[in-house]
Scaffold this active site. Structure first.
Site, PDB file in Angstrom:
ATOM      1  N   LYS A 170       0.868  -1.192   0.000  1.00 38.92           N
ATOM      2  CA  LYS A 170       0.000   0.000   0.000  1.00 38.92           C
ATOM      3  C   LYS A 170       0.895   1.229   0.000  1.00 38.92           C
ATOM      4  CE  LYS A 170      -4.574   0.763   0.582  1.00 38.92           C
ATOM      5  NZ  LYS A 170      -5.696  -0.165   0.415  1.00 38.92           N
TER       6      LYS A 170
HETATM    7  P1  NAD Z   1     -13.078   7.589  -2.089  1.00 37.21           P
HETATM    8  O1  NAD Z   1     -11.980   8.570  -2.128  1.00 37.21           O
HETATM    9  O2  NAD Z   1     -13.774   7.273  -3.375  1.00 37.21           O
HETATM   10  O3  NAD Z   1     -14.172   8.026  -1.018  1.00 37.21           O
HETATM   11  C1  NAD Z   1     -13.817   8.333   0.302  1.00 37.21           C
HETATM   12  C2  NAD Z   1     -15.047   8.848   1.017  1.00 37.21           C
HETATM   13  O4  NAD Z   1     -14.708   9.047   2.389  1.00 37.21           O
HETATM   14  C3  NAD Z   1     -15.560  10.193   0.488  1.00 37.21           C
HETATM   15  O5  NAD Z   1     -16.965  10.177   0.442  1.00 37.21           O
HETATM   16  C4  NAD Z   1     -15.067  11.173   1.547  1.00 37.21           C
HETATM   17  O6  NAD Z   1     -15.852  12.349   1.663  1.00 37.21           O
HETATM   18  C5  NAD Z   1     -15.203  10.312   2.796  1.00 37.21           C
HETATM   19  N1  NAD Z   1     -14.424  10.836   3.922  1.00 37.21           N
HETATM   20  C6  NAD Z   1     -13.147  11.303   3.918  1.00 37.21           C
HETATM   21  N2  NAD Z   1     -12.823  11.762   5.141  1.00 37.21           N
HETATM   22  C7  NAD Z   1     -13.910  11.578   5.919  1.00 37.21           C
HETATM   23  C8  NAD Z   1     -14.192  11.846   7.277  1.00 37.21           C
HETATM   24  N3  NAD Z   1     -13.281  12.409   8.073  1.00 37.21           N
HETATM   25  N4  NAD Z   1     -15.439  11.534   7.767  1.00 37.21           N
HETATM   26  C9  NAD Z   1     -16.363  10.974   6.965  1.00 37.21           C
HETATM   27  N5  NAD Z   1     -16.143  10.686   5.666  1.00 37.21           N
HETATM   28  C10 NAD Z   1     -14.932  10.980   5.156  1.00 37.21           C
HETATM   29  O7  NAD Z   1     -12.445   6.260  -1.442  1.00 37.21           O
HETATM   30  P2  NAD Z   1     -12.907   4.751  -1.618  1.00 37.21           P
HETATM   31  O8  NAD Z   1     -12.113   4.150  -2.725  1.00 37.21           O
HETATM   32  O9  NAD Z   1     -14.372   4.683  -1.627  1.00 37.21           O
HETATM   33  O10 NAD Z   1     -12.334   4.104  -0.266  1.00 37.21           O
HETATM   34  C11 NAD Z   1     -13.068   4.161   0.961  1.00 37.21           C
HETATM   35  C12 NAD Z   1     -12.515   3.109   1.907  1.00 37.21           C
HETATM   36  O11 NAD Z   1     -12.648   1.823   1.300  1.00 37.21           O
HETATM   37  C13 NAD Z   1     -11.046   3.239   2.263  1.00 37.21           C
HETATM   38  O12 NAD Z   1     -10.845   2.794   3.586  1.00 37.21           O
HETATM   39  C14 NAD Z   1     -10.369   2.291   1.293  1.00 37.21           C
HETATM   40  O13 NAD Z   1      -9.115   1.841   1.756  1.00 37.21           O
HETATM   41  C15 NAD Z   1     -11.382   1.170   1.277  1.00 37.21           C
HETATM   42  N6  NAD Z   1     -11.305   0.309   0.108  1.00 37.21           N
HETATM   43  C16 NAD Z   1     -11.408   0.813  -1.151  1.00 37.21           C
HETATM   44  C17 NAD Z   1     -11.357  -0.051  -2.237  1.00 37.21           C
HETATM   45  C18 NAD Z   1     -11.543   0.424  -3.656  1.00 37.21           C
HETATM   46  O14 NAD Z   1     -11.596  -0.425  -4.558  1.00 37.21           O
HETATM   47  N7  NAD Z   1     -11.686   1.701  -3.913  1.00 37.21           N
HETATM   48  C19 NAD Z   1     -11.147  -1.429  -2.049  1.00 37.21           C
HETATM   49  C20 NAD Z   1     -11.073  -1.913  -0.738  1.00 37.21           C
HETATM   50  C21 NAD Z   1     -11.152  -1.035   0.335  1.00 37.21           C
END
Ligand code: NAD
Length: 425
Positions: A110
């Site tokens: 990561k």
């Molecule tokens: P993203 O950037 O598309 O979305 C992130 C979201 O989190 C946004 O809506 C943002 O406003 C919100 N956010 C940020 N800070 C915040 C806070 N302090 N309080 C509340 N909300 C907050 O990211 P994503 O790809 O959707 O990833 C979200 C989570 O899922 C992360 O933990 C990531 O590691 C995990 N994840 C993502 C994937 C993927 O394929 N994208 C896969 C597995 C896990």
């Protein structure tokens, strides 16, 4: 200590706590435990980028490679103010367990850059991304370490990474390197359905949990933290199950409507607000501190790590928490939830659809194939359900919770590899 600092160190402590606990329950060989408790490589790069105003800014980028016993390092790149070496170490370890549990031929990695992308223009983000790729050089590669999107990183950025990496290679072999990243746009070697893979997997695992509990998702109320890639896709798939979204929290605010928020309407609204849910006209704005205590059946954290802690866990009313985010619950928070009888579908199972989708994209690129979305979704569902069953079986065999069971399944596969191969020299 400031709140953000507490959160940053917390994720590494969380993953080590979970690992040590599983190692004890399963009786992990102490020699192999020593290997898995350490990260193989921690790469820190500093690189200059010319900003739109002509000035130079120097950025710091991270890539942590935890373990590659099962195959190339795999895991996302995150652009966020909380990215640092400890956060990258924690997230890399989670990837090792996640890829192993999913039965993929990958290890865990990561990385990312400590920055708030909303403060930069698109042209600046492109130059930052390309220069970061160049600085990482051959520390990444299609058979060595394969990044993907994560918080605040997009398919477009993956296309820039792929293009930059390929451009540094001999023109005769450039196309061999396109799959240095996954999560690319469909027109640039991306997989149909990779965009929704994580959210889809979250809902497959919630449905599997409901089946296991002999209940249905119809009319169940759920709340979601984060309405980015994972949060919005999970919400759309929950709608197909007949569940009712009553609140959403993101970085811009918290919105609530006890009669239901239509995820499709909310998505269309956020497309006009740079992704922000605040101001959605068909819900009321509420104090963010009330979010976790709202009445609901299912809670889906899909934002950042360590959001559910000893400060708010006691207020949670949901029967189950489906971890779309990585590491959203601190060990102290988890112990409170466990006393309250709240069940957890752990991140390394619940959000594994993303890396499984990435694996399909990588295979598709390697084999020069193009898969249909039906193929992708069908295979994905089967694979997440297979993992879910393994976790249920391990939980019953070891008389433990789902998280520990998921770790045990994941660690056993790596332990076997080390036992078979030994340690060089
Ligand atoms: P993203 O950037 O598309 O979305 C992130 C979201 O989190 C946004 O809506 C943002 O406003 C919100 N956010 C940020 N800070 C915040 C806070 N302090 N309080 C509340 N909300 C907050 O990211 P994503 O790809 O959707 O990833 C979200 C989570 O899922 C992360 O933990 C990531 O590691 C995990 N994840 C993502 C994937 C993927 O394929 N994208 C896969 C597995 C896990």
């Amino acid at each position: 200590m400031k709140v953000e600092e507490k959160r940053k160190t917390g994720m590494y402590e969380s993953v080590m706590h979970q690992f040590n606990n599983a190692a004890e329950v399963m009786g992990l060989n102490p020699e192999i435990k020593k290997i898995l408790a350490a990260t193989n490589n921690e790469i820190v790069v500093h690189f200059p980028v010319k900003m739109d105003d002509g000035k130079i800014q120097v950025f710091t980028g991270y890539r942590v490679q935890h373990n590659n016993a099962l195959g190339p390092y795999k895991g996302g790149l995150r652009y966020h103010a909380t990215v640092d070496i400890d956060a990258a170490k924690a997230l890399a370890m989670w990837m090792t367990w996640k890829t192993s549990l999913a039965g993929l031929p990958y290890g865990g990695g990561k990385g990312g850059i400590q920055l708030d992308p909303s403060k930069y223009s698109t042209a600046e983000i492109e130059r930052i991304t390309r220069r970061f790729t160049h600085a990482l050089g051959d520390n990444i590669g299609p058979d060595y370490d394969i990044p993907a999107p994560d918080v605040n990183t997009t398919a477009q950025m993956m296309a820039w990474i792929s293009d930059t990496y390929m451009s540094t290679k001999n023109p005769l072999e450039r196309s061999r390197f396109a799959h240095v990243v996954t999560g690319k746009p469909v027109g640039s070697g991306g997989l149909e359905g990779r965009d929704r893979a994580t959210g889809f997997g979250v809902v497959v695992s919630i449905q599997a949990w409901a089946d296991w509990k002999k209940t249905t998702l119809k009319d169940k109320k759920y709340i979601v933290q984060g309405f980015g890639n994972v949060g919005h896709w999970a919400s759309l798939f929950m709608k197909e199950k007949g569940s009712i979204l009553t609140a959403v929290q993101d970085a811009s605010g918290t919105i609530y409507n006890p009669n239901g928020i239509d995820p499709q309407e909310l998505l269309e609204y956020t497309q006009t607000t740079k992704g922000n849910v605040a101001g959605f006209p068909k819900a009321e704005a509420i104090d963010p501190s009330l979010f976790f205590g709202l009445d609901c059946d299912i809670l889906i954290p899909a934002a950042l790590g360590n959001q559910i802690t000893d400060e708010n866990a006691d207020s949670i009313k949901a029967a189950v928490i489906a971890e779309g985010a990585n590491g959203p619950i601190s060990p102290e928070g988890e112990s409170i939830l466990s006393k309250k009888g709240i069940e957890i579908i752990p991140d390394i199972l619940c959000n594994s659809g993303g890396v499984i989708g990435s694996y399909y994209e990588w295979l598709q690129n390697k084999q020069g194939e193009i898969w249909s979305i039906e193929d992708v979704i069908g295979r994905l569902e089967k694979q997440v359900l297979t993992s879910f069953k393994k976790v249920v079986d391990a939980a019953s065999e070891y008389k433990t919770d789902f998280r520990t069971a998921a770790y045990i399944v994941a660690i056993k596969r790596i332990e076997l590899t080390y036992n078979q191969r030994g340690v060089f020299p």
